[in-house]
Motif scaffolding. Sequence first.
Motif, PDB file in Angstrom:
ATOM      1  N   SER A   1      12.068   2.159   2.933  1.00  0.00           N
ATOM      2  CA  SER A   1      13.018   1.689   1.925  1.00  0.00           C
ATOM      3  C   SER A   1      12.696   2.273   0.560  1.00  0.00           C
ATOM      4  O   SER A   1      11.539   2.544   0.229  1.00  0.00           O
ATOM      5  N   GLY A   2      13.750   2.483  -0.221  1.00  0.00           N
ATOM      6  CA  GLY A   2      13.582   3.085  -1.541  1.00  0.00           C
ATOM      7  C   GLY A   2      13.251   4.564  -1.476  1.00  0.00           C
ATOM      8  O   GLY A   2      12.790   5.138  -2.460  1.00  0.00           O
TER       9      GLY A   2
ATOM     10  N   ILE B   1       0.126   0.194  -5.043  1.00  0.00           N
ATOM     11  CA  ILE B   1       1.145   0.297  -4.001  1.00  0.00           C
ATOM     12  C   ILE B   1       0.608  -0.274  -2.696  1.00  0.00           C
ATOM     13  O   ILE B   1      -0.512   0.015  -2.295  1.00  0.00           O
ATOM     14  N   MET B   2       1.442  -1.062  -2.013  1.00  0.00           N
ATOM     15  CA  MET B   2       1.057  -1.631  -0.730  1.00  0.00           C
ATOM     16  C   MET B   2       2.035  -1.259   0.384  1.00  0.00           C
ATOM     17  O   MET B   2       1.856  -1.645   1.530  1.00  0.00           O
ATOM     18  N   GLN B   3       3.046  -0.480   0.075  1.00  0.00           N
ATOM     19  CA  GLN B   3       4.103  -0.171   1.026  1.00  0.00           C
ATOM     20  C   GLN B   3       3.638   0.768   2.131  1.00  0.00           C
ATOM     21  O   GLN B   3       3.030   1.801   1.871  1.00  0.00           O
ATOM     22  N   ALA B   4       3.935   0.399   3.366  1.00  0.00           N
ATOM     23  CA  ALA B   4       3.793   1.255   4.551  1.00  0.00           C
ATOM     24  C   ALA B   4       2.457   1.974   4.671  1.00  0.00           C
ATOM     25  O   ALA B   4       2.416   3.185   4.815  1.00  0.00           O
ATOM     26  N   PRO B   5       1.335   1.249   4.678  1.00  0.00           N
ATOM     27  CA  PRO B   5       0.053   1.938   4.818  1.00  0.00           C
ATOM     28  C   PRO B   5      -0.199   2.497   6.213  1.00  0.00           C
ATOM     29  O   PRO B   5      -0.991   3.416   6.378  1.00  0.00           O
ATOM     30  N   GLY B   6       0.485   1.949   7.234  1.00  0.00           N
ATOM     31  CA  GLY B   6       0.113   2.251   8.610  1.00  0.00           C
ATOM     32  C   GLY B   6       0.861   3.354   9.326  1.00  0.00           C
ATOM     33  O   GLY B   6       0.439   3.766  10.394  1.00  0.00           O
TER      34      GLY B   6
END
Length: 197
Positions: free
Chosen positions: A27-28, A15-20
């Motif tokens: 989304s999703g 997973i690379m979504q929203a690390p920060g």
Amino acid sequence: MRKIIVVTFITLDGIMQAPGGPEEDQSGGFIYGGWSVPFSDEASGRLMQQQMAPADLLLGRNTFKIFEDYWPKHTQYWPGINDVTKYVLSNTVDKSDWNNTVFLTNVEDIEKLKNSDGPDLKVWGSGELVKLLLKHDLADELWLKIYPVLLGKGKKLYDDGIAPAAFELTESNVTSSGVIFASYKRAGEVKTGSFNI
């Protein structure tokens, strides 16, 4: 010719979504925004500063919108970001007040940019753009920050349809919080073999 370097934060399950941060990309129904933050330490900060050395940026539309809103006001953390050229792949956005921004519309534009003279291009975030680059075998290096966490849901870095390619490890570091900084460069075609004697 310029190198295209993919720079990304990734979990053990890809997973690379929203690390920060929590609001970065919900989304999703993604509820784990900011998953990289608890692993921050002095070593990761130092390594991140090295990876943020000046280079032109190649970004997808969504990541660009996040960057455009945040980074011009926080240049003390990323000196030079206002000065480098930001190339943005988008079919829906074609202008920005952020200086040195150029819009691209297709893979051919990226190929032309890659074959031009100039500094290397770093791709931060930009999941759909990264998949497009991997599908068309345009990524020269992968600078992965691998975090010791499983999320089970979210946007993944890899999916079916990427071009098979071999990579060679060029540098690695492990922080005290267990984050693996691993840099790979393109190393030809995939080789196969057999353990059967």
